[in-house]
Write a protein that holds these residues in place. Structure first.
Motif, PDB file in Angstrom:
ATOM      1  N   TRP A 365       0.830  -1.199   0.000  1.00  0.00           N
ATOM      2  CA  TRP A 365       0.000   0.000   0.000  1.00  0.00           C
ATOM      3  C   TRP A 365       0.867   1.253   0.000  1.00  0.00           C
ATOM      4  CZ3 TRP A 365      -0.208   4.217   3.169  1.00  0.00           C
ATOM      5  CH2 TRP A 365      -1.210   5.152   2.849  1.00  0.00           C
ATOM      6  N   VAL A 366       1.929   1.269   0.805  1.00  0.00           N
ATOM      7  CA  VAL A 366       2.794   2.450   0.867  1.00  0.00           C
ATOM      8  C   VAL A 366       3.410   2.721  -0.502  1.00  0.00           C
ATOM      9  CG1 VAL A 366       4.834   3.466   1.950  1.00  0.00           C
ATOM     10  CG2 VAL A 366       3.269   2.071   3.318  1.00  0.00           C
ATOM     11  N   LEU A 367       3.899   1.666  -1.150  1.00  0.00           N
ATOM     12  CA  LEU A 367       4.487   1.847  -2.477  1.00  0.00           C
ATOM     13  C   LEU A 367       3.455   2.367  -3.477  1.00  0.00           C
ATOM     14  CD1 LEU A 367       6.703  -1.358  -2.722  1.00  0.00           C
ATOM     15  CD2 LEU A 367       7.521   1.003  -2.751  1.00  0.00           C
ATOM     16  N   ASN A 368       2.260   1.772  -3.461  1.00  0.00           N
ATOM     17  CA  ASN A 368       1.233   2.221  -4.397  1.00  0.00           C
ATOM     18  C   ASN A 368       0.870   3.681  -4.161  1.00  0.00           C
ATOM     19  OD1 ASN A 368       1.200  -0.372  -5.370  1.00  0.00           O
ATOM     20  ND2 ASN A 368      -0.806  -0.901  -4.545  1.00  0.00           N
ATOM     21  N   HIS A 369       0.689   4.037  -2.900  1.00  0.00           N
ATOM     22  CA  HIS A 369       0.268   5.391  -2.537  1.00  0.00           C
ATOM     23  C   HIS A 369       1.291   6.429  -2.994  1.00  0.00           C
ATOM     24  CE1 HIS A 369      -1.701   8.484  -0.104  1.00  0.00           C
ATOM     25  NE2 HIS A 369      -0.534   8.754   0.471  1.00  0.00           N
ATOM     26  N   TYR A 370       2.542   6.225  -2.625  1.00  0.00           N
ATOM     27  CA  TYR A 370       3.544   7.247  -2.917  1.00  0.00           C
ATOM     28  C   TYR A 370       4.043   7.191  -4.363  1.00  0.00           C
ATOM     29  CZ  TYR A 370       3.421   8.511   1.957  1.00  0.00           C
ATOM     30  OH  TYR A 370       2.994   8.947   3.190  1.00  0.00           O
ATOM     31  N   HIS A 371       4.096   5.994  -4.954  1.00  0.00           N
ATOM     32  CA  HIS A 371       4.466   5.943  -6.366  1.00  0.00           C
ATOM     33  C   HIS A 371       3.444   6.682  -7.213  1.00  0.00           C
ATOM     34  CE1 HIS A 371       8.084   3.837  -7.573  1.00  0.00           C
ATOM     35  NE2 HIS A 371       7.945   3.010  -6.558  1.00  0.00           N
ATOM     36  N   PHE A 372       2.159   6.498  -6.905  1.00  0.00           N
ATOM     37  CA  PHE A 372       1.143   7.165  -7.705  1.00  0.00           C
ATOM     38  C   PHE A 372       1.223   8.682  -7.517  1.00  0.00           C
ATOM     39  CE2 PHE A 372      -3.073   8.814  -8.619  1.00  0.00           C
ATOM     40  CZ  PHE A 372      -3.290   8.277  -9.878  1.00  0.00           C
ATOM     41  N   LEU A 373       1.329   9.140  -6.268  1.00  0.00           N
ATOM     42  CA  LEU A 373       1.438  10.574  -6.028  1.00  0.00           C
ATOM     43  C   LEU A 373       2.692  11.145  -6.682  1.00  0.00           C
ATOM     44  CD1 LEU A 373       0.375  10.747  -2.275  1.00  0.00           C
ATOM     45  CD2 LEU A 373      -0.962  11.496  -4.250  1.00  0.00           C
ATOM     46  N   ASP A 374       3.792  10.398  -6.572  1.00  0.00           N
ATOM     47  CA  ASP A 374       5.051  10.899  -7.120  1.00  0.00           C
ATOM     48  C   ASP A 374       4.999  10.971  -8.640  1.00  0.00           C
ATOM     49  OD1 ASP A 374       7.903  11.632  -6.532  1.00  0.00           O
ATOM     50  OD2 ASP A 374       8.247   9.938  -7.873  1.00  0.00           O
ATOM     51  N   SER A 375       4.272  10.040  -9.276  1.00  0.00           N
ATOM     52  CA  SER A 375       4.244  10.035 -10.741  1.00  0.00           C
ATOM     53  C   SER A 375       3.520  11.244 -11.300  1.00  0.00           C
ATOM     54  CB  SER A 375       3.577   8.751 -11.248  1.00  0.00           C
ATOM     55  OG  SER A 375       2.189   8.740 -10.961  1.00  0.00           O
ATOM     56  N   GLY A 376       2.673  11.893 -10.485  1.00  0.00           N
ATOM     57  CA  GLY A 376       1.997  13.106 -10.929  1.00  0.00           C
ATOM     58  C   GLY A 376       2.563  14.372 -10.337  1.00  0.00           C
ATOM     59  N   ALA A 377       3.686  14.264  -9.645  1.00  0.00           N
ATOM     60  CA  ALA A 377       4.240  15.426  -8.945  1.00  0.00           C
ATOM     61  C   ALA A 377       4.693  16.524  -9.896  1.00  0.00           C
ATOM     62  CB  ALA A 377       5.415  14.993  -8.064  1.00  0.00           C
ATOM     63  N   ASP A 378       5.016  16.161 -11.147  1.00  0.00           N
ATOM     64  CA  ASP A 378       5.474  17.173 -12.106  1.00  0.00           C
ATOM     65  C   ASP A 378       4.316  17.763 -12.897  1.00  0.00           C
ATOM     66  OD1 ASP A 378       4.769  15.019 -13.619  1.00  0.00           O
ATOM     67  OD2 ASP A 378       6.646  14.891 -14.752  1.00  0.00           O
ATOM     68  N   GLY A 379       3.088  17.457 -12.502  1.00  0.00           N
ATOM     69  CA  GLY A 379       1.927  17.978 -13.201  1.00  0.00           C
ATOM     70  C   GLY A 379       1.404  17.080 -14.302  1.00  0.00           C
ATOM     71  N   SER A 380       2.091  15.959 -14.562  1.00  0.00           N
ATOM     72  CA  SER A 380       1.637  15.040 -15.601  1.00  0.00           C
ATOM     73  C   SER A 380       0.550  14.125 -15.041  1.00  0.00           C
ATOM     74  CB  SER A 380       2.803  14.205 -16.128  1.00  0.00           C
ATOM     75  OG  SER A 380       3.359  13.420 -15.093  1.00  0.00           O
ATOM     76  N   ARG A 381      -0.078  13.366 -15.903  1.00  0.00           N
ATOM     77  CA  ARG A 381      -1.150  12.467 -15.484  1.00  0.00           C
ATOM     78  C   ARG A 381      -0.531  11.240 -14.830  1.00  0.00           C
ATOM     79  NH1 ARG A 381      -6.107  12.344 -19.423  1.00  0.00           N
ATOM     80  NH2 ARG A 381      -5.736  14.529 -18.909  1.00  0.00           N
ATOM     81  N   PRO A 382      -0.826  10.975 -13.564  1.00  0.00           N
ATOM     82  CA  PRO A 382      -0.130   9.907 -12.850  1.00  0.00           C
ATOM     83  C   PRO A 382      -0.548   8.517 -13.301  1.00  0.00           C
ATOM     84  CG  PRO A 382      -1.793  10.910 -11.440  1.00  0.00           C
ATOM     85  CD  PRO A 382      -1.744  11.734 -12.689  1.00  0.00           C
ATOM     86  N   LEU A 383       0.388   7.571 -13.181  1.00  0.00           N
ATOM     87  CA  LEU A 383       0.126   6.178 -13.541  1.00  0.00           C
ATOM     88  C   LEU A 383       1.154   5.284 -12.872  1.00  0.00           C
ATOM     89  CD1 LEU A 383      -1.725   4.440 -15.485  1.00  0.00           C
ATOM     90  CD2 LEU A 383       0.247   4.414 -17.023  1.00  0.00           C
TER      91      LEU A 383
END
Length: 803
Positions: A365-383
């Motif tokens: 869960w921790v990996l999913n939560h932060y990986h998803f948030l981090d993937s959109g941190a630059d303003g792009s669509r997270p995935l």
């Protein structure tokens, strides 16, 4: 090291007007069909968002509370709760689901088994057929329960905290919407957060294989895709992108975890990624983070520095999701440089189970939560791509369902598994299409699995580390190779339809794939046909999951058709609904059923590429027989996809009374649309039009009209209008749109008999009987030598409609 972009979610507090509380209990009335039930021996209650419940600030519904000799009763339009105000118990806390759901089963009692229609599961690793599912929020009895007592809490600074671990504390959510499964799901999304909008390019085909590709081999593979006109939008590089066992000294452990490019395979990773991007592909790399960062990794010195460890040390940096500094360094040191080189998103292939140093903290869960948030941190669509980690995981798509066994049993379970996941809000499963391990070569199985993938949330072809297991269509025999290629091309043509459903899933709370009972909750058959599912707003799918009969040369698929008229988009056959029947399909066909009036937008070309913007040519399929309205949603693929100002919405409507079909005008962000677009409007099952006019913004314009199909595949009339501006309105008028073409089964029966492996004389006699009297021929068929599956297939065609 801070995590500045990891912001907290929602509002964990409930409007005080919706709360009924005592010294040790608190009941929050979130909606007429959703209650939060808390008990605390110490009287301490939790208002912080949790991993499941991120926003409890609902509008206050109507309810009333009355005190009785035994405690309190709380009533909403949907739930009648009785509670003795003591520690929760089966006798002291119960709820009657109102609305006549069942005569006596619609009572929930605390602590007793909760019936469920199923939710989903963490993984299909090595599953060879059905596996147990975790519960969902709905049941035939009208209720479901989520126990949130142990999930982690989200803190104001963007981190998380475990529960206090108070003995006897309880935190439950009771969903009591009866058979209104869709409203229960809307409440789930309001409480737990909506599904995100996926990038448009994620809806195309993904190529994935557990194989030690080198750069030259991957480039040649892509060139072969081009030569064979096979469209892909995502390239997956499995774990061999990094140093693995043969490059890692035994003193460091296995090479399963790694963050250092294998330069023997990829001498210039940045150049490889630039080459993929130039061709319109997105790239994801596989991660197994369990073993942390060992001293052979390029990033090891930087990790030591980031964590304030002794420079030059060869001690490994252990993977620890409970250490905030480690998590920050995990992203900033291990991943940021790889992303700068061009890695678009990450496949988190976690292998170490649900436990960490803190009770209740699941590393996945921790990996999913932060990986998803981090993937959109630059303003792009997270995935991300990762396994399911419990209720609330729908916020972190896409789900990776694990290493599936190659077998018909595995394929047969996946449609049910995918659809049932909607009962816990999880809408974006990505399976190992074609299977991953074990099994045996079966070209028919591989083809049928790929066809299911075309009509699943994500089509990701995948295979295991075995030179004989591969999913390149050209490695299969004819006609399987050709059928697989057609499936891949169709998937890319479906992207406009899928992207419209993508927005609907995020904004309206309607997952792409749903069980039949979400729309037909009172029909007994909807619960029995678990392999059959709704696919977007317009289609119903019954995948082929068993081999063809050797005599009929077609596979049998039992289906239930709700009331109405249903047209198979592959064969053109029209069926009367309100009944159960068996459909039979050859290798090229899958039962893809559309209700009368259905409107399905497709990219106009087999080579349509979702990674290069909205297509300049669209084909819209319109099924004859009823008036209907739909919409085509398109955007510029920027941001998180939730800004309505970034979308263009094009209404599509058929009016059989007026004999017309209308496109547009589009509204919203017209800048994301092509400057001029070709529309191909294809009407399925209509009589050939004697007269037809086309107007654009009220002015009659020339248009090409063509007729295709035959008695076997159904009749289609296509109207092509070129050079249409984004905000224009197209109107097609013809009296033919008011009527449905007659359906004669004789041609389809000929096609069936032509393929059947039976006597030529039997074929001739049966076909003559059908031409004379189709229904009467069914009575003669056994005497003529037609029985078993062939008789079933004959019956399907003759009795498709009652006319």
């Amino acid at each position: 090291m801070p995590l500045p972009h990891f912001v907290p979610h929602g509002d964990g507090t409930v409007d005080p007007r919706a709360v009924v509380a005592g010294e040790h209990y608190r009941i929050s009335v979130l909606s007429p069909g959703l209650l939060r039930l808390e008990y605390s021996p110490t009287g301490r209650f939790e208002d912080r968002p949790s991993a499941f419940a991120v926003d409890r600030r609902f509008p206050v519904p109507d309810f009333r509370v009355q005190r009785t000799a035994s405690g309190i009763e709380l009533l909403t339009d949907r739930i009648h709760l009785g509670y003795d105000e003591q520690a929760f118990s089966p006798t002291g806390l119960s709820a009657q689901i109102r609305g006549g759901v069942t005569s006596y089963h619609s009572v929930w009692r605390y602590g007793t088994p909760v019936p469920t229609l199923g939710g989903t599961a963490r993984t299909l690793d090595e599953a060879d057929g059905p596996i147990p599912l975790e519960p969902g929020i709905t049941s035939r009895e009208g209720f479901g329960v989520i126990d949130d007592s142990a999930s982690v809490l989200l803190t104001d600074d963007g981190w998380y905290a475990p529960r206090a671990g108070e003995a006897g504390a309880v935190d439950l959510y009771l969903f009591g919407w009866g058979h209104d499964h869709q409203q229960a799901l809307r409440d789930l999304y309001a409480l737990s957060g909506p599904q995100p909008v996926l990038p448009r390019w994620a809806l195309g085909n993904w190529w994935s294989r557990y194989h030690a590709y080198d750069e030259a081999e991957y480039r040649e593979l892509v060139a072969e895709f081009d030569r064979n006109r096979l469209p892909f939008s995502v390239l997956v590089v499995d774990m061999d992108w990094h140093l693995t066992d043969e490059h890692v000294e035994r003193r460091h452990g296995s090479g399963w975890t790694g963050y250092t490019w294998n330069r023997e395979l990829f001498p210039d990773p940045r150049a490889f990624l630039e080459w993929a991007h130039e061709r319109g592909y997105r790239v994801t790399l596989n991660l197994h983070p369990a073993d942390g960062v060992r001293s052979f990794e390029d990033a090891h010195p930087a990790m030591l520095e980031a964590l304030g460890r002794e420079p030059g040390s060869e001690e490994p940096v252990a993977f620890d999701v409970t250490d905030r500094d480690f998590v920050a360094a995990y992203f900033e040191v291990l991943h940021r440089g790889l992303e700068a080189d061009g890695v678009d998103f990450w496949w988190v292939d976690w292998q170490s189970g649900p436990h960490s140093r803190l009770p209740g903290v699941d590393p996945l869960w921790v990996l999913n939560h932060y990986h998803f948030l981090d993937s959109g941190a630059d303003g792009s669509r997270p995935l991300t791509l990762s396994r399911y980690a419990g209720p609330g995981s729908h916020r972190y798509p896409v789900g990776f369902s694990g290493d599936t066994v190659i077998s018909w049993a595995s394929l047969a379970f996946q449609p049910y598994f995918t659809a049932t996941a909607a009962n816990i809000g999880f809408g974006w499963w990505s399976h190992d299409i074609g299977g991953h391990v074990f099994g045996a070569r079966d070209d028919e199985l591989a083809t049928r699995w790929l066809q299911f993938g075309v009509f699943s949330p994500i089509l990701r072809l995948h295979s295991g580390d075995n030179d004989f297991i591969a999913k390149e269509p050209w490695r299969y025999r004819s006609p399987y190779a050709e059928a697989m290629a057609r499936g891949l091309r169709l998937r890319h043509r479906l992207v406009p339809y899928l992207h419209t459903a993508n927005r609907s899933a995020a904004v309206e709370g309607v997952p792409l794939v749903r069980p039949l009972y979400h729309e037909h909750p009172e029909a007994e058959q909807a619960y029995r046909y678990g392999h059959q599912y709704l696919f977007g707003a317009e289609l119903m799918i019954a995948p082929v999951t068993s081999p063809a009969d050797p005599v009929v040369t077609r596979a049998a698929v039992p289906v239930w058709l709700p009331e109405g008229s249903w047209t198979d988009l592959f064969t053109g056959t029209v069926y009367d609904g309100g009944r159960e029947l068996v459909l039979h399909r050859g290798l090229d066909d899958v039962p893809v059923l559309a209700r009368a009036g259905a409107i399905v937008p497709l990219a106009g070309s087999d080579d349509a590429a979702p990674e290069i913007g909205n297509p300049a040519e669209l084909e819209v399929l319109v099924v004859a027989g009823a008036s209907h309205r739909a919409v085509l949603d398109e955007d510029d693929d920027s941001g998180d996809g939730r800004d309505p100002a970034r979308w263009a919405r094009t209404p599509l409507a058929v009016d059989v009374t007026a004999g017309q079909f209308t496109v547009g005008p589009a509204q919203g962000h017209l800048g994301c649309l092509p400057a001029a677009r070709t529309w191909v409007l294809t009407f399925i099952g209509v009589e050939e039009p004697a007269a037809l006019t086309v107007a654009v913004d009220g002015e009659t314009v020339p248009a090409r009209v063509s007729r295709s199909g035959n008695g076997v595949r159904g009749h289609r009339t296509s109207v092509t209008v070129e050079g249409v501006a984004p905000g224009a309105r197209i109107v097609v008028r013809s009296a033919a749109l008011r009527t449905v073409a007659a359906q004669d089964p004789a041609d389809r029966v000929f096609d069936l008999l032509n393929d059947a492996q039976i006597s030529y004389e039997v074929k001739r006699r049966v076909h003559e009987a059908v031409r004379r009297d189709p229904v009467g021929a069914l009575g003669q068929a056994p005497a003529l030598g037609v029985e078993g599956p062939l008789l079933s297939a004959l019956t399907e065609l003759v009795l498709a409609t009652r006319a």
